[in-house]
Design a protein around this motif. Structure first.
Motif, PDB file in Angstrom:
ATOM      1  N   PRO A   1     -12.215  27.676  46.374  1.00  0.00           N
ATOM      2  CA  PRO A   1     -12.526  26.695  45.319  1.00  0.00           C
ATOM      3  C   PRO A   1     -11.320  26.308  44.471  1.00  0.00           C
ATOM      4  CG  PRO A   1     -14.202  28.392  45.394  1.00  0.00           C
ATOM      5  CD  PRO A   1     -13.092  28.853  46.291  1.00  0.00           C
ATOM      6  N   PHE A   2     -10.449  27.260  44.176  1.00  0.00           N
ATOM      7  CA  PHE A   2      -9.279  26.979  43.342  1.00  0.00           C
ATOM      8  C   PHE A   2      -8.242  26.170  44.123  1.00  0.00           C
ATOM      9  CE2 PHE A   2     -11.169  31.106  42.301  1.00  0.00           C
ATOM     10  CZ  PHE A   2     -11.725  30.777  41.073  1.00  0.00           C
ATOM     11  N   GLU A   3      -8.170  26.413  45.412  1.00  0.00           N
ATOM     12  CA  GLU A   3      -7.293  25.607  46.264  1.00  0.00           C
ATOM     13  C   GLU A   3      -7.751  24.150  46.283  1.00  0.00           C
ATOM     14  OE1 GLU A   3      -7.592  27.685  49.934  1.00  0.00           O
ATOM     15  OE2 GLU A   3      -6.119  29.240  49.390  1.00  0.00           O
ATOM     16  N   GLN A   4      -9.067  23.953  46.270  1.00  0.00           N
ATOM     17  CA  GLN A   4      -9.593  22.592  46.264  1.00  0.00           C
ATOM     18  C   GLN A   4      -9.396  21.903  44.916  1.00  0.00           C
ATOM     19  OE1 GLN A   4     -10.811  20.873  49.131  1.00  0.00           O
ATOM     20  NE2 GLN A   4      -9.570  22.638  49.753  1.00  0.00           N
ATOM     21  N   ILE A   5      -9.433  22.676  43.840  1.00  0.00           N
ATOM     22  CA  ILE A   5      -9.106  22.102  42.531  1.00  0.00           C
ATOM     23  C   ILE A   5      -7.665  21.599  42.540  1.00  0.00           C
ATOM     24  CG2 ILE A   5      -8.715  22.644  40.085  1.00  0.00           C
ATOM     25  CD1 ILE A   5     -11.067  24.612  40.292  1.00  0.00           C
ATOM     26  N   ILE A   6      -6.769  22.407  43.076  1.00  0.00           N
ATOM     27  CA  ILE A   6      -5.359  22.019  43.150  1.00  0.00           C
ATOM     28  C   ILE A   6      -5.165  20.824  44.063  1.00  0.00           C
ATOM     29  CG2 ILE A   6      -3.109  22.774  44.020  1.00  0.00           C
ATOM     30  CD1 ILE A   6      -3.727  25.524  42.853  1.00  0.00           C
ATOM     31  N   GLU A   7      -5.919  20.798  45.162  1.00  0.00           N
ATOM     32  CA  GLU A   7      -5.851  19.645  46.065  1.00  0.00           C
ATOM     33  C   GLU A   7      -6.222  18.360  45.315  1.00  0.00           C
ATOM     34  OE1 GLU A   7      -5.395  17.714  49.844  1.00  0.00           O
ATOM     35  OE2 GLU A   7      -4.883  19.752  49.216  1.00  0.00           O
ATOM     36  N   ALA A   8      -7.290  18.431  44.535  1.00  0.00           N
ATOM     37  CA  ALA A   8      -7.711  17.257  43.760  1.00  0.00           C
ATOM     38  C   ALA A   8      -6.695  16.908  42.673  1.00  0.00           C
ATOM     39  CB  ALA A   8      -9.081  17.515  43.129  1.00  0.00           C
TER      40      ALA A   8
ATOM     41  N   LYS B   1     -14.929  28.996  32.647  1.00  0.00           N
ATOM     42  CA  LYS B   1     -13.760  28.213  32.257  1.00  0.00           C
ATOM     43  C   LYS B   1     -12.464  29.013  32.387  1.00  0.00           C
ATOM     44  CE  LYS B   1     -15.548  27.436  28.248  1.00  0.00           C
ATOM     45  NZ  LYS B   1     -16.884  28.036  28.528  1.00  0.00           N
ATOM     46  N   THR B   2     -12.460  30.224  31.847  1.00  0.00           N
ATOM     47  CA  THR B   2     -11.244  31.034  31.858  1.00  0.00           C
ATOM     48  C   THR B   2     -10.900  31.477  33.268  1.00  0.00           C
ATOM     49  OG1 THR B   2     -11.848  31.832  29.650  1.00  0.00           O
ATOM     50  CG2 THR B   2     -10.088  32.998  30.782  1.00  0.00           C
ATOM     51  N   THR B   3     -11.892  31.864  34.036  1.00  0.00           N
ATOM     52  CA  THR B   3     -11.668  32.240  35.434  1.00  0.00           C
ATOM     53  C   THR B   3     -11.028  31.089  36.195  1.00  0.00           C
ATOM     54  OG1 THR B   3     -13.537  33.778  35.429  1.00  0.00           O
ATOM     55  CG2 THR B   3     -12.811  32.953  37.573  1.00  0.00           C
ATOM     56  N   THR B   4     -11.522  29.885  35.974  1.00  0.00           N
ATOM     57  CA  THR B   4     -10.989  28.704  36.658  1.00  0.00           C
ATOM     58  C   THR B   4      -9.533  28.464  36.289  1.00  0.00           C
ATOM     59  OG1 THR B   4     -13.185  27.689  36.755  1.00  0.00           O
ATOM     60  CG2 THR B   4     -11.290  26.218  36.962  1.00  0.00           C
ATOM     61  N   ILE B   5      -9.214  28.528  35.000  1.00  0.00           N
ATOM     62  CA  ILE B   5      -7.839  28.300  34.562  1.00  0.00           C
ATOM     63  C   ILE B   5      -6.921  29.406  35.072  1.00  0.00           C
ATOM     64  CG2 ILE B   5      -6.304  28.252  32.537  1.00  0.00           C
ATOM     65  CD1 ILE B   5      -7.770  25.644  32.947  1.00  0.00           C
ATOM     66  N   PHE B   6      -7.369  30.644  35.023  1.00  0.00           N
ATOM     67  CA  PHE B   6      -6.538  31.778  35.445  1.00  0.00           C
ATOM     68  C   PHE B   6      -6.096  31.630  36.897  1.00  0.00           C
ATOM     69  CE2 PHE B   6      -6.090  35.996  37.389  1.00  0.00           C
ATOM     70  CZ  PHE B   6      -5.161  36.586  36.555  1.00  0.00           C
ATOM     71  N   PHE B   7      -7.038  31.466  37.795  1.00  0.00           N
ATOM     72  CA  PHE B   7      -6.681  31.431  39.214  1.00  0.00           C
ATOM     73  C   PHE B   7      -5.998  30.121  39.615  1.00  0.00           C
ATOM     74  CE2 PHE B   7     -10.000  34.770  39.403  1.00  0.00           C
ATOM     75  CZ  PHE B   7      -9.227  35.770  39.985  1.00  0.00           C
ATOM     76  N   THR B   8      -6.387  29.010  38.995  1.00  0.00           N
ATOM     77  CA  THR B   8      -5.728  27.742  39.311  1.00  0.00           C
ATOM     78  C   THR B   8      -4.275  27.762  38.852  1.00  0.00           C
ATOM     79  OG1 THR B   8      -7.833  26.558  39.085  1.00  0.00           O
ATOM     80  CG2 THR B   8      -5.843  25.240  39.027  1.00  0.00           C
ATOM     81  N   SER B   9      -4.013  28.310  37.680  1.00  0.00           N
ATOM     82  CA  SER B   9      -2.637  28.361  37.172  1.00  0.00           C
ATOM     83  C   SER B   9      -1.770  29.300  38.014  1.00  0.00           C
ATOM     84  CB  SER B   9      -2.622  28.787  35.705  1.00  0.00           C
ATOM     85  OG  SER B   9      -3.110  30.105  35.536  1.00  0.00           O
ATOM     86  N   LEU B  10      -2.328  30.433  38.431  1.00  0.00           N
ATOM     87  CA  LEU B  10      -1.560  31.351  39.287  1.00  0.00           C
ATOM     88  C   LEU B  10      -1.210  30.704  40.618  1.00  0.00           C
ATOM     89  CD1 LEU B  10      -2.171  33.638  37.229  1.00  0.00           C
ATOM     90  CD2 LEU B  10      -2.725  35.111  39.175  1.00  0.00           C
TER      91      LEU B  10
ATOM     92  N   ILE C   1     -18.741  17.146  43.133  1.00  0.00           N
ATOM     93  CA  ILE C   1     -19.100  18.555  43.007  1.00  0.00           C
ATOM     94  C   ILE C   1     -18.157  19.329  43.918  1.00  0.00           C
ATOM     95  CG2 ILE C   1     -20.886  20.302  43.270  1.00  0.00           C
ATOM     96  CD1 ILE C   1     -21.619  18.336  41.129  1.00  0.00           C
ATOM     97  N   LEU C   2     -17.283  20.115  43.331  1.00  0.00           N
ATOM     98  CA  LEU C   2     -16.277  20.841  44.102  1.00  0.00           C
ATOM     99  C   LEU C   2     -16.882  22.128  44.667  1.00  0.00           C
ATOM    100  CD1 LEU C   2     -13.219  20.311  41.724  1.00  0.00           C
ATOM    101  CD2 LEU C   2     -13.801  19.027  43.789  1.00  0.00           C
TER     102      LEU C   2
ATOM    103  N   GLY D   1     -13.771  16.962  38.511  1.00  0.00           N
ATOM    104  CA  GLY D   1     -14.853  17.518  39.307  1.00  0.00           C
ATOM    105  C   GLY D   1     -15.643  18.555  38.546  1.00  0.00           C
ATOM    106  N   ILE D   2     -16.776  18.897  39.098  1.00  0.00           N
ATOM    107  CA  ILE D   2     -17.656  19.931  38.558  1.00  0.00           C
ATOM    108  C   ILE D   2     -17.598  21.126  39.500  1.00  0.00           C
ATOM    109  CG2 ILE D   2     -20.075  20.518  38.068  1.00  0.00           C
ATOM    110  CD1 ILE D   2     -20.358  17.380  37.535  1.00  0.00           C
ATOM    111  N   VAL D   3     -17.408  22.319  38.946  1.00  0.00           N
ATOM    112  CA  VAL D   3     -17.272  23.530  39.757  1.00  0.00           C
ATOM    113  C   VAL D   3     -18.451  24.467  39.482  1.00  0.00           C
ATOM    114  CG1 VAL D   3     -15.793  25.471  40.363  1.00  0.00           C
ATOM    115  CG2 VAL D   3     -14.756  23.325  39.605  1.00  0.00           C
ATOM    116  N   PRO D   4     -19.401  24.586  40.411  1.00  0.00           N
ATOM    117  CA  PRO D   4     -20.482  25.568  40.221  1.00  0.00           C
ATOM    118  C   PRO D   4     -19.906  26.981  40.191  1.00  0.00           C
ATOM    119  CG  PRO D   4     -21.048  23.964  41.930  1.00  0.00           C
ATOM    120  CD  PRO D   4     -19.588  23.782  41.627  1.00  0.00           C
ATOM    121  N   PHE D   5     -20.402  27.783  39.266  1.00  0.00           N
ATOM    122  CA  PHE D   5     -19.866  29.120  39.022  1.00  0.00           C
ATOM    123  C   PHE D   5     -20.973  30.157  39.201  1.00  0.00           C
ATOM    124  CE2 PHE D   5     -18.733  32.443  35.746  1.00  0.00           C
ATOM    125  CZ  PHE D   5     -17.616  32.935  36.397  1.00  0.00           C
TER     126      PHE D   5
END
Length: 254
Positions: free
Chosen positions: A243-250, A15-24, A212-213, A179-183
């Motif tokens: 993966p983080f670029e695709q989260i932002i795309e969505a 969760k934290t890894t996802t928020i960190f890189f997506t926010s940056l 599934i992202l 979406g769901i992000v496999p980690f």
């Protein structure tokens, strides 16, 4: 202002890894981003190199109304990126939220005063069916569910989807699962391991129509980038950033 939470009801799901890189990444695009650390373990606060001094307000004081929302927001070392931090005092907020009568909506109410300041709010959520989790879900337009590509992750996904369905039935969650992000998806060279492939297929069965992202691969490069406060592309790891670029795309095309 769009609000997105990273939610999974087990620890260690990314969760934290996802928020960190997506926010940056969002901030690097020139968007004004507010991150909220809604986990008393305060990992996001640590990742963003912020330390809450004893006399400084954190999310606890914002939620309980002891300070205005603006007074609980701090700049980070990254342009366009701001933080409402967590500290250990956040463990005490459950009693206030549960007794308030509107606990599921308090964070949403607190954020109204900054709705015209930020483009996105990204929330790192405590991994449990807590009052903190409830109020994060209550304010979320979108939810991302990171889950480990193993049996524990699949079980966490089942529990998290059940929780979100319960909250939607109560009208406490009116957003959408983005979406769901496999980690920690394990690859050997260019080949995905059988365990990772099988567990992601299991996730797909339980996800039904939820996308599934692209998976976040297992790599020490993530820890290195976090320690340096950099994007993965800054370290020449653009493939791991995908993966983080695709989260932002969505998120940005909703």
């Amino acid at each position: 202002m769009r609000t997105c939470s990273s939610i999974s009801l087990s620890g260690g799901q990314g969760k934290t890894t996802t928020i960190f890189f997506t926010s940056l990444l969002l901030a690097r695009l020139g968007l004004r981003v507010l991150t909220i650390d809604a986990d008393p373990q305060a990992n996001l606060t640590f990742y963003l190199n912020h330390e809450v001094d004893p006399n400084q307000p954190s999310l606890f004081e914002v939620l309980t109304g002891q300070v205005t929302t603006e007074d609980g927001i701090y700049p980070t070392t990254h342009e366009n990126l701001f933080l409402i931090p967590a500290d250990r005092g956040l463990f005490k907020v459950s009693d206030f939220l549960s007794s308030s009568g509107t606990g599921a909506f308090i964070l949403k109410l607190r954020l109204k005063s900054v709705a015209n300041i930020f483009d996105y709010v990204l929330i790192d959520v405590q991994p449990s069916r807590s009052q903190l989790c409830l109020t994060a879900v209550g304010t979320s337009d979108y939810v991302i569910i990171p889950v480990e590509a193993n049996v524990k992750g699949t079980n966490s996904l089942i529990d998290t989807l059940s929780f979100l369905t319960e909250q939607a039935n109560l009208m406490a969650f009116t957003g959408r699962v983005l979406g769901i992000v496999p980690f920690r998806d394990r690859w050997v060279g260019n080949t995905q391991t059988l365990e990772g492939r099988q567990n992601i297929e299991a996730m797909r069965e339980f996800a039904q129509d939820i996308p599934i992202l692209p998976s976040i691969r297992e790599s020490e490069k993530f820890k290195s980038a976090i320690r340096q406060g950099k994007l993965l592309s800054d370290l020449g790891q653009s493939d791991l950033q995908y993966p983080f670029e695709q989260i932002i795309e969505a998120l940005t095309h909703e």
